[in-house]
Design a protein around this motif. Sequence first.
Motif, PDB file in Angstrom:
ATOM      1  N   GLU A  23       0.832  -1.206   0.000  1.00 16.98           N
ATOM      2  CA  GLU A  23       0.000   0.000   0.000  1.00 16.98           C
ATOM      3  C   GLU A  23       0.868   1.257   0.000  1.00 16.98           C
ATOM      4  N   ARG A  24       1.917   1.254   0.829  1.00 17.84           N
ATOM      5  CA  ARG A  24       2.799   2.423   0.869  1.00 17.84           C
ATOM      6  C   ARG A  24       3.497   2.614  -0.466  1.00 17.84           C
ATOM      7  N   ASN A  25       3.936   1.518  -1.075  1.00 15.64           N
ATOM      8  CA  ASN A  25       4.623   1.601  -2.366  1.00 15.64           C
ATOM      9  C   ASN A  25       3.673   2.113  -3.449  1.00 15.64           C
ATOM     10  N   PHE A  26       2.434   1.628  -3.426  1.00 19.40           N
ATOM     11  CA  PHE A  26       1.424   2.093  -4.389  1.00 19.40           C
ATOM     12  C   PHE A  26       1.202   3.595  -4.252  1.00 19.40           C
ATOM     13  N   ASP A  27       1.026   4.052  -3.007  1.00 15.96           N
ATOM     14  CA  ASP A  27       0.783   5.476  -2.773  1.00 15.96           C
ATOM     15  C   ASP A  27       1.974   6.321  -3.226  1.00 15.96           C
TER      16      ASP A  27
END
Length: 291
Positions: A23-27
């Motif tokens: 999720e952090r990488n996507f954001d």
Amino acid sequence: MGFWKTFFGGETTPEEEKKNAEERNFDLLKYDGVKAMRIGQLDYAAKCFLKALEAKEDPEVRDYLSRAYLRQGMLDESLQQLKLLIDAEPDNVNLMMQAASVAYMKEDYPTMTALCEQGLAVDADNALVHLFYAKAELGQQHLVQAIARLTKTIALEEKLVEPHLLRAQTLLGMGDLDGATADADWLKEHTEANEDTLLLFARIEATKGHADEAVAAYGRVIDVNPFCVDAFRERGRLRLEQGDKQGAEEDMKMVLELNPQEMADVSGDYSAEGIEQKTRQAYSNLNPFGI
């Protein structure tokens, strides 16, 4: 959940840690792409969006990717992304018309037609869909069908300026001077004069045989846009027919200066001897009124 476990001293599972990291990488990829697009780094933005989509399908990111491709002139790629969005939202007429506008830039009129048919299946009385459908018909030289679509658009949304202008231009090209004049009168009453409407008025005057009025009208077009090749070209033709050789020469010089490739078959120095013959040759190669 992982946040509260960490806050209160609990532990997260490896699966939760992996999901949180994804999720952090996507954001990060999404917002790096948005930031890059804002400062014009479109290639990098597209790469960020593609990586983000590998991690997770997201309509907003796919829309950003389509826009990044569009701003790079990558029309096929932009349209492909929009089609994927439409597949996911088959009732979204706005997406269909966004795709139709890209197809219009590609001059891909069959694709425009298909998108409009799809849009009408969702909303049969959508004026914008009928307008795009008319543009697709015009692109394919289906003039009668285009007039019908434009008339339908106007019936649904009379205040729209573009269908009146397109219908007037098309009717004039078809030789329906009365119909073109009726739309021109509506434009004169309901809109401020701009380059397109002024050019329409000039062409109508020329078609009526009102040469002096047409020359003056083309002058008003040029006042609004000093780089309008059509206005110089068409005014020059009229000036030549009126016997104003100097005026025709001046206009032809502007045509050559603004668009030298257009007259590649006309050689020689326009200030040299033989200007009349060369100017006549140049104008004889052009389609009257650009219609």
